[in-house]
Design a protein around this motif. Sequence first.
Motif, short mmCIF file in Angstrom:
data_model
loop_
_atom_site.label_atom_id
_atom_site.label_comp_id
_atom_site.label_asym_id
_atom_site.label_seq_id
_atom_site.Cartn_x
_atom_site.Cartn_y
_atom_site.Cartn_z
N HIS A 1 0.85 -1.20 0.00
CA HIS A 1 0.00 0.00 0.00
C HIS A 1 0.89 1.24 0.00
CE1 HIS A 1 -2.95 2.97 1.28
NE2 HIS A 1 -3.88 2.10 0.93
N PRO A 2 0.55 2.24 -0.80
CA PRO A 2 1.39 3.45 -0.89
C PRO A 2 1.63 4.14 0.47
CG PRO A 2 -0.30 3.49 -2.60
CD PRO A 2 -0.59 2.30 -1.73
N ASP A 3 0.64 4.11 1.35
CA ASP A 3 0.81 4.73 2.67
C ASP A 3 1.80 3.99 3.54
OD1 ASP A 3 -1.07 6.58 1.88
OD2 ASP A 3 -2.71 5.69 3.06
N GLU B 1 -7.73 -5.83 -4.00
CA GLU B 1 -8.02 -5.50 -2.59
C GLU B 1 -6.73 -5.49 -1.78
OE1 GLU B 1 -10.36 -7.19 1.36
OE2 GLU B 1 -10.57 -8.28 -0.52
N PHE B 2 -6.60 -4.46 -0.94
CA PHE B 2 -5.47 -4.42 0.00
C PHE B 2 -5.90 -5.10 1.29
CE2 PHE B 2 -4.04 -1.02 -2.78
CZ PHE B 2 -2.67 -1.23 -2.79
N ARG B 3 -5.05 -6.01 1.78
CA ARG B 3 -5.34 -6.73 3.02
C ARG B 3 -4.17 -6.56 3.98
NH1 ARG B 3 -9.53 -10.17 3.21
NH2 ARG B 3 -8.44 -11.57 4.65
N TRP B 4 -4.51 -6.45 5.27
CA TRP B 4 -3.49 -6.28 6.31
C TRP B 4 -2.70 -7.58 6.51
CZ3 TRP B 4 -1.88 -1.92 8.39
CH2 TRP B 4 -2.70 -0.79 8.33
N VAL C 1 9.37 -6.10 12.52
CA VAL C 1 7.97 -6.51 12.57
C VAL C 1 7.16 -5.35 12.00
CG1 VAL C 1 6.04 -7.19 14.03
CG2 VAL C 1 8.35 -7.94 14.61
N PHE C 2 6.34 -5.66 11.00
CA PHE C 2 5.51 -4.65 10.35
C PHE C 2 4.05 -5.11 10.37
CE2 PHE C 2 9.47 -4.76 7.80
CZ PHE C 2 9.92 -3.47 7.98
N GLN C 3 3.16 -4.15 10.37
CA GLN C 3 1.76 -4.40 10.02
C GLN C 3 1.50 -3.46 8.86
OE1 GLN C 3 -1.26 -4.35 13.04
NE2 GLN C 3 -0.01 -5.52 14.46
N HIS C 4 1.22 -4.05 7.72
CA HIS C 4 1.00 -3.25 6.52
C HIS C 4 0.07 -3.99 5.57
CE1 HIS C 4 5.19 -5.04 5.40
NE2 HIS C 4 4.29 -5.97 5.55
N ARG C 5 -0.29 -3.30 4.49
CA ARG C 5 -1.27 -3.84 3.56
C ARG C 5 -0.60 -4.23 2.24
NH1 ARG C 5 -4.32 1.56 4.68
NH2 ARG C 5 -2.11 2.02 4.92
N PHE C 6 -0.97 -5.44 1.78
CA PHE C 6 -0.53 -5.93 0.48
C PHE C 6 -1.73 -6.05 -0.45
CE2 PHE C 6 3.03 -8.00 2.95
CZ PHE C 6 4.03 -7.23 2.42
N ARG C 7 -1.50 -5.70 -1.72
CA ARG C 7 -2.57 -5.78 -2.72
C ARG C 7 -2.67 -7.21 -3.24
NH1 ARG C 7 -1.97 -5.23 -7.89
NH2 ARG C 7 -0.12 -3.96 -7.71
#
Length: 186
Positions: free
Chosen positions: A54-56, A87-90, A76-82
């Motif tokens: 995700h761009p953010d 759909e972007f999912r955490w 350790v990251f929490q981020h969104r992948f397309r």
Amino acid sequence: KARERFRFMAESMPQKIFTATAEGEIDYLNRQWMEYTGLSFAELNGPGWAQVLHPDDFGPDNQTWRESIPTGEPMVFQHRFRRADGEFRWHLTRVRAMRDATGKISMWIGSNTDIHEPKEKEEDLRRANQDLQQFAYSASHDLQEPIRNVAVYSEIVAKRYHAVLDGDGRQFLGFLTEGGRRLATL
């Protein structure tokens, strides 16, 4: 033999697994990555992986990654992948450096676990908690006016009619006044 075991294990897991060189260049992605994104290894390799992040989330994550490469600090990251459907999912991503016998970083190993549903439930719970706090504030505010009226008028009755009231009346007025104070405190 060990490489075959690793590859079998990585391909068998439901998580998205990757490895990178000591310098941080991705050199392996398990099939779950390709299935999830709909992209080939060649499309994801190098700077290509950024197209699914995700761009953010890209800037902060990339900076942390670049800062950890020389130090070997776990990440350790929490981020969104397309996903392939857009759909972007955490995801929860954990990355650790593997070191050789001298302590030098030999490679990086990372896993990406889909945490989208728990993350959404956490957000729903946060919003519900916020709504509950707003309701409690409104209810408290709305109850203050009638409580003030009870307190003010019980004081007026006590001042103007104290001499007229019999023992029971004064006792009942005392209960009313004390009840108004307790309600105001609550």
